[in-house]
Write an enzyme that holds these catalytic residues in place. Structure first.
Site, mmCIF file in Angstrom:
data_model
loop_
_atom_site.group_PDB
_atom_site.id
_atom_site.type_symbol
_atom_site.label_atom_id
_atom_site.label_comp_id
_atom_site.label_asym_id
_atom_site.label_seq_id
_atom_site.Cartn_x
_atom_site.Cartn_y
_atom_site.Cartn_z
ATOM 1 C CB CYS A 42 -0.932 -0.013 1.210
ATOM 2 S SG CYS A 42 -1.819 1.542 1.423
ATOM 3 C CB CYS A 47 -3.101 2.539 -1.701
ATOM 4 S SG CYS A 47 -3.517 0.826 -1.368
ATOM 5 C CE LYS A 50 -4.585 4.012 -6.443
ATOM 6 N NZ LYS A 50 -5.133 2.693 -6.319
ATOM 7 C CE1 TYR A 177 -10.560 -1.898 -6.559
ATOM 8 C CE2 TYR A 177 -10.841 -4.181 -7.242
ATOM 9 C CZ TYR A 177 -11.184 -3.127 -6.415
ATOM 10 O OH TYR A 177 -12.152 -3.285 -5.476
ATOM 11 C CD GLU A 181 -6.886 2.014 -9.105
ATOM 12 O OE1 GLU A 181 -7.819 2.134 -8.317
ATOM 13 O OE2 GLU A 181 -5.739 1.680 -8.740
ATOM 14 C CG HIS A 470 -29.293 22.344 -5.152
ATOM 15 N ND1 HIS A 470 -29.368 21.482 -6.218
ATOM 16 C CD2 HIS A 470 -29.485 23.589 -5.643
ATOM 17 C CE1 HIS A 470 -29.613 22.174 -7.315
ATOM 18 N NE2 HIS A 470 -29.679 23.454 -6.998
ATOM 19 C CD GLU A 475 -28.697 18.293 -5.916
ATOM 20 O OE1 GLU A 475 -29.738 18.636 -5.356
ATOM 21 O OE2 GLU A 475 -27.957 19.089 -6.536
HETATM 22 P P1 NDP Z 1 -7.577 -8.156 -10.776
HETATM 23 O O1 NDP Z 1 -7.777 -9.559 -10.378
HETATM 24 O O2 NDP Z 1 -8.541 -7.116 -10.349
HETATM 25 O O3 NDP Z 1 -7.456 -8.065 -12.356
HETATM 26 C C1 NDP Z 1 -6.617 -8.899 -13.087
HETATM 27 C C2 NDP Z 1 -6.956 -8.706 -14.538
HETATM 28 O O4 NDP Z 1 -6.047 -9.412 -15.344
HETATM 29 C C3 NDP Z 1 -8.340 -9.219 -14.885
HETATM 30 O O5 NDP Z 1 -8.900 -8.330 -15.807
HETATM 31 C C4 NDP Z 1 -8.045 -10.580 -15.492
HETATM 32 O O6 NDP Z 1 -9.006 -10.982 -16.424
HETATM 33 C C5 NDP Z 1 -6.750 -10.286 -16.204
HETATM 34 N N1 NDP Z 1 -5.930 -11.462 -16.399
HETATM 35 C C6 NDP Z 1 -5.578 -12.398 -15.500
HETATM 36 N N2 NDP Z 1 -4.775 -13.330 -16.062
HETATM 37 C C7 NDP Z 1 -4.615 -12.965 -17.355
HETATM 38 C C8 NDP Z 1 -3.911 -13.508 -18.445
HETATM 39 N N3 NDP Z 1 -3.200 -14.621 -18.323
HETATM 40 N N4 NDP Z 1 -3.977 -12.877 -19.624
HETATM 41 C C9 NDP Z 1 -4.696 -11.741 -19.752
HETATM 42 N N5 NDP Z 1 -5.385 -11.172 -18.765
HETATM 43 C C10 NDP Z 1 -5.340 -11.778 -17.573
HETATM 44 O O7 NDP Z 1 -6.105 -7.838 -10.302
HETATM 45 P P2 NDP Z 1 -5.307 -6.488 -10.142
HETATM 46 O O8 NDP Z 1 -3.898 -6.901 -10.269
HETATM 47 O O9 NDP Z 1 -5.825 -5.413 -11.020
HETATM 48 O O10 NDP Z 1 -5.616 -6.090 -8.647
HETATM 49 C C11 NDP Z 1 -5.400 -7.029 -7.585
HETATM 50 C C12 NDP Z 1 -6.214 -6.651 -6.385
HETATM 51 O O11 NDP Z 1 -5.636 -5.524 -5.786
HETATM 52 C C13 NDP Z 1 -7.638 -6.261 -6.708
HETATM 53 O O12 NDP Z 1 -8.476 -7.372 -6.701
HETATM 54 C C14 NDP Z 1 -7.976 -5.308 -5.629
HETATM 55 O O13 NDP Z 1 -8.583 -5.998 -4.567
HETATM 56 C C15 NDP Z 1 -6.639 -4.743 -5.193
HETATM 57 N N6 NDP Z 1 -6.517 -3.354 -5.638
HETATM 58 C C16 NDP Z 1 -7.360 -2.422 -5.126
HETATM 59 C C17 NDP Z 1 -7.303 -1.116 -5.544
HETATM 60 C C18 NDP Z 1 -8.264 -0.125 -4.994
HETATM 61 O O14 NDP Z 1 -8.868 -0.388 -3.967
HETATM 62 N N7 NDP Z 1 -8.468 1.011 -5.647
HETATM 63 C C19 NDP Z 1 -6.325 -0.669 -6.525
HETATM 64 C C20 NDP Z 1 -5.491 -1.725 -7.013
HETATM 65 C C21 NDP Z 1 -5.597 -3.008 -6.581
HETATM 66 P P3 NDP Z 1 -10.384 -11.711 -15.974
HETATM 67 O O15 NDP Z 1 -11.300 -10.630 -15.476
HETATM 68 O O16 NDP Z 1 -10.871 -12.331 -17.233
HETATM 69 O O17 NDP Z 1 -10.017 -12.702 -14.933
#
Ligand code: NDP
Length: 487
Positions: A42, A47, A50, A177, A181, A470, A475
């Site tokens: 984080c 976080c 970022k 995410y 982002e 407002h 709202e």
């Molecule tokens: P996510 O699991 O959210 O996303 C991973 C993405 O990669 C998905 O779109 C997935 O597709 C895709 N993917 C996985 N494997 C492959 C592959 N072999 N080829 C192509 N695409 C692939 O993971 P993140 O790394 O984005 O984030 C991890 C966690 O970190 C999140 O779940 C969240 O909880 C936390 N986080 C929170 C944030 C916040 O609160 N603002 C910010 C950043 C992270 P598919 O959907 O098809 O599985």
């Protein structure tokens, strides 16, 4: 048996640090080992940096908006080196804050990797072992690249903060995410961003209407987003081709038709990261990008921790399997945070750490509450969300949906076509708000507050009798009177 510590925490991220401090405050003798920088994902590579990059990237839009409001504002250049220098100083400061907090609480810090030797023993990188009555594993997770040849040519989110310079073009692979982002951040900083997501719509698992609007806004801001598309091959591009690459679709870009016999393969060599990367997509298109970012998920940091050999169960995704109280099958060993792959969110890890201390050091068995957790995705615009999506809610029971999408005043005045969305999913039977989804600037701030009411069990009628503030965007959450649809 006499132990060296009452509690030994492995991992100095948000969850581990909080648990260590709280246990020490109860009079426990606590040690904490961290192999990298104190603060964890984080603070050091997630976080915090970022969000600072989100701020940095959001100024670009501000220049044009300011002009529409009568200011003489001229768009200047963004200087990555200036920003990243400042960012690094800030992260150093925050790391020191974390160290001071631990020191001040009487927690002994060991700057080393630690692995589990047996149910009550940890071993450091120098071979020294220490015993503890309880061991808390809070080692978090790390980004993973897809299992494909040359995947090392792509960077992961950890690397973004250490780039010597910003790329001119980038391909982001993933639709979660982190992918979304960073697509918005880098686009805002002036990088030509292409994004591939293998599924039908980005942000799988979030409300369909909300993620649909985020995708639309990302595209209209200039991100070249391709769904139903994945990467099938990548290699280092040769310098001749790299020089002509813009990644914007100008030559063989993703938006332009590709001649099948363009034979880009002939111009690539297998090489090292840091050089422009040639990419082939599932639809057969080829292009060259300065960088490829794999935002393809994260895996729990359990590898080589010695856990399986002492009987701690590791799940299919590499996560430590725990019960409702974060306890593993080995009674003296607990685990919290991303390493347990429950909800990968900092505030959840902190809650899990606090519940662990209540349970183990305060004699008050407490299970962390994973229900109705608000969260935000810091895309531009942001998405704030809590509770069930419309799709999940209607599978569960009969619902009413209240939804509105409109051009917010501030951006509309500046002539922009940005839209925001406010949505409530309501139970027909209990009238409770089952889900709230907001896509808007500052949606993260809004959902934090709406989340309190929803966590308290607010009904649609509670929202209705709350007077609107407002003029604001939020709202609309208390002024929607007629259901958009029922299901
Ligand atoms: P996510 O699991 O959210 O996303 C991973 C993405 O990669 C998905 O779109 C997935 O597709 C895709 N993917 C996985 N494997 C492959 C592959 N072999 N080829 C192509 N695409 C692939 O993971 P993140 O790394 O984005 O984030 C991890 C966690 O970190 C999140 O779940 C969240 O909880 C936390 N986080 C929170 C944030 C916040 O609160 N603002 C910010 C950043 C992270 P598919 O959907 O098809 O599985």
């Amino acid at each position: 048996m006499k132990f060296d510590y009452d509690l030994f925490v492995i991992g100095g991220g948000s969850g581990g640090v909080r648990a260590a401090r709280m246990a020490a405050a109860e009079g426990a003798k606590v040690g904490l080992a961290e192999e990298s920088r104190m603060g964890g994902t984080c603070v050091i590579r997630g976080c915090v940096p970022k969000k600072l990059m989100v701020f940095a990237s959001s100024y670009r839009e501000g220049f044009a908006e300011a002009r529409a409001y009568g200011w003489d504002a001229q768009e200047g250049d963004f200087h990555w080196d200036r920003f990243s220098g400042h960012l690094n100083k800030e992260l150093d400061r925050l790391e020191q804050v974390y160290r001071n907090l631990l020191d001040g609480s009487g927690v002994e810090i060991i700057d080393s990797r630690a692995v589990v030797e047996d149910a009550h023993t940890v071993k450091f990188a120098n071979g020294v072992t220490k015993t503890a009555k309880h061991i808390l594993v809070a080692t978090g997770g790390r980004p993973v690249r897809p299992d494909m040849p040359n995947a090392h040519l792509g960077i992961v989110s950890d690397d973004i903060f250490h780039l010597p310079e910003l790329p001119k073009s980038i391909l982001i692979v993933g639709g979660g995410y982190i992918a979304c982002e960073f697509a918005c951040i880098l686009n805002g900083l002036g990088v030509a961003v292409t994004q591939f997501y293998r599924g039908a719509q980005i942000l799988r698992g979030f409300d369909d209407e909300a993620r649909g609007l985020v995708a639309e806004m990302m595209r209209s801001s200039g991100i070249d987003l391709h769904v139903g598309t994945n990467i099938v091959d990548l290699a280092t591009a040769d310098s001749a081709h790299a020089a002509s690459s813009t990644g914007t679709g100008a030559d063989v870009g993703m938006g332009a038709p590709v001649e099948p016999d363009k034979a880009l393969h002939a111009k690539v060599t297998r090489g090292t990261p840091g050089k422009p990367v040639w990419v082939k997509a599932t639809n057969g298109r080829e292009d060259v990008f300065d960088q490829v970012l794999f935002a393809t998920g994260r895996e729990p940091n359990t590898h080589g921790m010695g856990l399986e050999k002492i009987g701690v169960e590791i799940g299919r995704r590499g996560e430590i399997v725990v019960d409702a109280y974060s306890q593993t099958g080995v009674p003296s060993i607990y685990a919290i945070g991303d390493v347990t792959n429950r909800l990968q969110l900092t505030p959840v890890a902190i809650r899990e750490g606090m519940a662990f201390v209540e349970t183990v050091f305060k004699g008050n068995p407490t299970a962390p509450d994973h229900d109705l957790v608000p969260s935000a995705i810091f895309t531009q615009p942001e998405m704030g969300t809590i509770g069930l999506t419309e799709e999940a809610a209607r599978d569960q029971e009969e619902i009413e949906v209240y939804c509105t999408s409109f051009r917010p005043m501030q951006q509309a005045f500046a002539g922009k076509s940005d839209r925001v969305l406010m949505k409530l999913v309501v139970s027909k039977a209990t009238r409770k708000i089952l889900g709230c989804h907001i896509v808007a600037p500052q949606a993260g701030e809004m959902i934090q507050l709406a989340g309190i009411a929803i966590k308290m069990g607010a009904t649609k009628e509670d929202f209705d009798r709350t007077v609107a503030v407002h003029p604001t965007m939020s709202e609309e959450l208390v002024t929607m009177r007629t259901p958009t649809r029922t299901a």
